[in-house]
Design a protein around this motif. Structure first.
Motif, PDB file in Angstrom:
ATOM      1  N   THR A 271     -15.358  -6.469 -20.537  1.00 26.71           N
ATOM      2  CA  THR A 271     -14.416  -5.998 -19.513  1.00 26.71           C
ATOM      3  C   THR A 271     -15.107  -5.894 -18.155  1.00 26.71           C
TER       4      THR A 271
ATOM      5  N   LYS B 102      -1.627  -9.251 -13.390  1.00 29.46           N
ATOM      6  CA  LYS B 102      -2.931  -8.693 -13.772  1.00 29.46           C
ATOM      7  C   LYS B 102      -3.697  -8.243 -12.527  1.00 29.46           C
TER       8      LYS B 102
ATOM      9  N   ALA C 276      -9.086  -0.865 -20.464  1.00 31.53           N
ATOM     10  CA  ALA C 276      -8.766  -2.148 -21.088  1.00 31.53           C
ATOM     11  C   ALA C 276      -8.596  -1.989 -22.590  1.00 31.53           C
TER      12      ALA C 276
ATOM     13  N   ASP D 222     -18.961  -3.741 -21.062  1.00 33.43           N
ATOM     14  CA  ASP D 222     -18.461  -4.100 -19.733  1.00 33.43           C
ATOM     15  C   ASP D 222     -19.556  -4.802 -18.924  1.00 33.43           C
TER      16      ASP D 222
ATOM     17  N   PHE E 108      -8.326  -6.129 -16.709  1.00 37.04           N
ATOM     18  CA  PHE E 108      -9.758  -5.815 -16.762  1.00 37.04           C
ATOM     19  C   PHE E 108     -10.532  -6.602 -17.823  1.00 37.04           C
ATOM     20  N   VAL E 109      -9.886  -7.508 -18.538  1.00 35.66           N
ATOM     21  CA  VAL E 109     -10.589  -8.335 -19.531  1.00 35.66           C
ATOM     22  C   VAL E 109     -11.264  -9.502 -18.805  1.00 35.66           C
TER      23      VAL E 109
ATOM     24  N   ARG F 223     -14.246  -0.185 -16.492  1.00 30.70           N
ATOM     25  CA  ARG F 223     -12.832  -0.202 -16.897  1.00 30.70           C
ATOM     26  C   ARG F 223     -12.699  -0.565 -18.376  1.00 30.70           C
TER      27      ARG F 223
ATOM     28  N   GLU G 166      -4.792  -4.318 -11.588  1.00 27.02           N
ATOM     29  CA  GLU G 166      -6.190  -3.957 -11.367  1.00 27.02           C
ATOM     30  C   GLU G 166      -6.398  -3.399  -9.957  1.00 27.02           C
TER      31      GLU G 166
ATOM     32  N   TYR H  77     -16.733  -3.834 -27.743  1.00 27.55           N
ATOM     33  CA  TYR H  77     -16.493  -3.960 -26.300  1.00 27.55           C
ATOM     34  C   TYR H  77     -17.766  -3.626 -25.531  1.00 27.55           C
TER      35      TYR H  77
END
Length: 318
Positions: free
Chosen positions: A137, A234, A145, A172, A110-111, A141, A238, A170
């Protein structure tokens, strides 16, 4: 706090001189002298460069601004230049490490983007510096993350590398616009060094075009970011959580983390820099909240500018 012009306190004090003083005053709060080009870049209005250069020379002549080597500041202290040069050298080494850290973190689920923030993004570091990172992110999410990344960070304590992984801010992709709009946040955004997620940061800068009101001469550094990396593992992780169950887990992790940080603040726990721990949390952001740091900084900044302008008025009067 909105961008503002300080009232001209003397007819001989031009607007551009005032803005040069205000620019230097901001970085003076961090004992960080600026080069001529940097002063120009951080002005809050566009000017002809020759006009700017003439105004800067006038301030030097009037004894309001000091020049040491190729740097300018409001303090008659050559040590600040030596400090900056040494800090710039150390930053080069730390940025190389940050690039490797970002290359690792972008592989986490999710990064979508990783950038250097804080003092390192201004190319300054000392023996106590951390690698502060700004993380973007995917939609809804953030908390999943963040939890995964901070579980990983716990492991870095075993090898004393935790200061390389200060993932303290952070947001998103659902909410890329930074809510606080002032000179502090504009400079923090303008000096970010994106390392991973070029398209993500293009969207981020577009969502924060308001920074142009504060830094019209500053170009954002999208070109420094690499394209987003993907991997089978990854993508599979996800995909498995791209459903209502994933939504519920993310909400739960947000509540748990928010409660834990509220308790830290309640018990007045301090971070490694001696500041009271605090974090502002919501569905689409998690950011540090050292007690009133931002508001106190802005108050100090405005007070400093006002004091210098009054001093300049007195100088001109005599």
């Amino acid at each position: 706090m909105q961008n503002k012009q300080y009232p001209l306190i003397d007819k001989n004090l031009s607007e551009i001189k005032e803005n040069i003083i205000a620019t230097l005053a901001y970085f003076d709060l961090f004992n960080y002298p600026l080069s001529r080009a940097e002063v120009f870049l951080f002005l809050n209005k566009k000017y002809d460069y020759q006009f700017f250069d003439n105004a800067l020379k006038c301030l030097l002549k009037d004894g309001i601004v000091y020049q040491f080597d190729n740097f300018y500041c409001l303090k008659n202290d050559h040590y600040l230049i030596a400090r900056r040069k040494e800090g710039n050298k150390k930053a080069i080494e730390l940025i190389k490490i940050a690039e490797k850290v970002a290359n690792l973190l972008v592989r986490f689920p999710f990064v979508r983007g990783v950038a250097i923030s804080g003092s390192l993004s201004k190319h300054f570091a000392d023996e106590h510096s951390d690698i502060d990172l700004f993380i973007i992110t995917s939609n809804n999410r953030l908390w999943m993350a963040r939890t995964i990344m901070h579980c990983f960070k716990k492991l870095t304590f075993l090898v004393n590398k935790q200061h390389y992984f200060c993932m303290n801010y952070y947001i998103d992709e659902q909410q890329l616009e930074i809510a606080e709009k002032n000179i502090y946040t504009a400079i923090e955004i303008g000096t970010l060094i994106p390392l991973q997620g070029d398209i993500t940061f293009e969207k981020f800068y577009a969502a924060n075009s308001w920074t142009r009101n504060f830094l019209p001469n500053k170009n954002m550094r999208i070109a420094s970011a690499n394209p987003l990396k993907t991997s089978l593992l990854k993508g599979l992780f996800e995909w498995l959580l791209n459903n209502p169950v994933g939504n519920a887990i993310d909400d739960l992790l947000m509540r748990i983390t928010a409660a834990r940080w509220s308790k830290k603040t309640l018990y007045k726990k301090l971070n490694s820099h001696g500041l009271l721990l605090g974090m502002l949390t919501a569905k689409h952001f998690a950011k540090p909240d050292p007690k009133n740091f931002q508001s106190n900084l802005l108050i100090k900044y405005e007070r400093k500018v006002s004091e210098i302008l009054r001093g300049y008025e007195n100088t001109l009067a005599h």
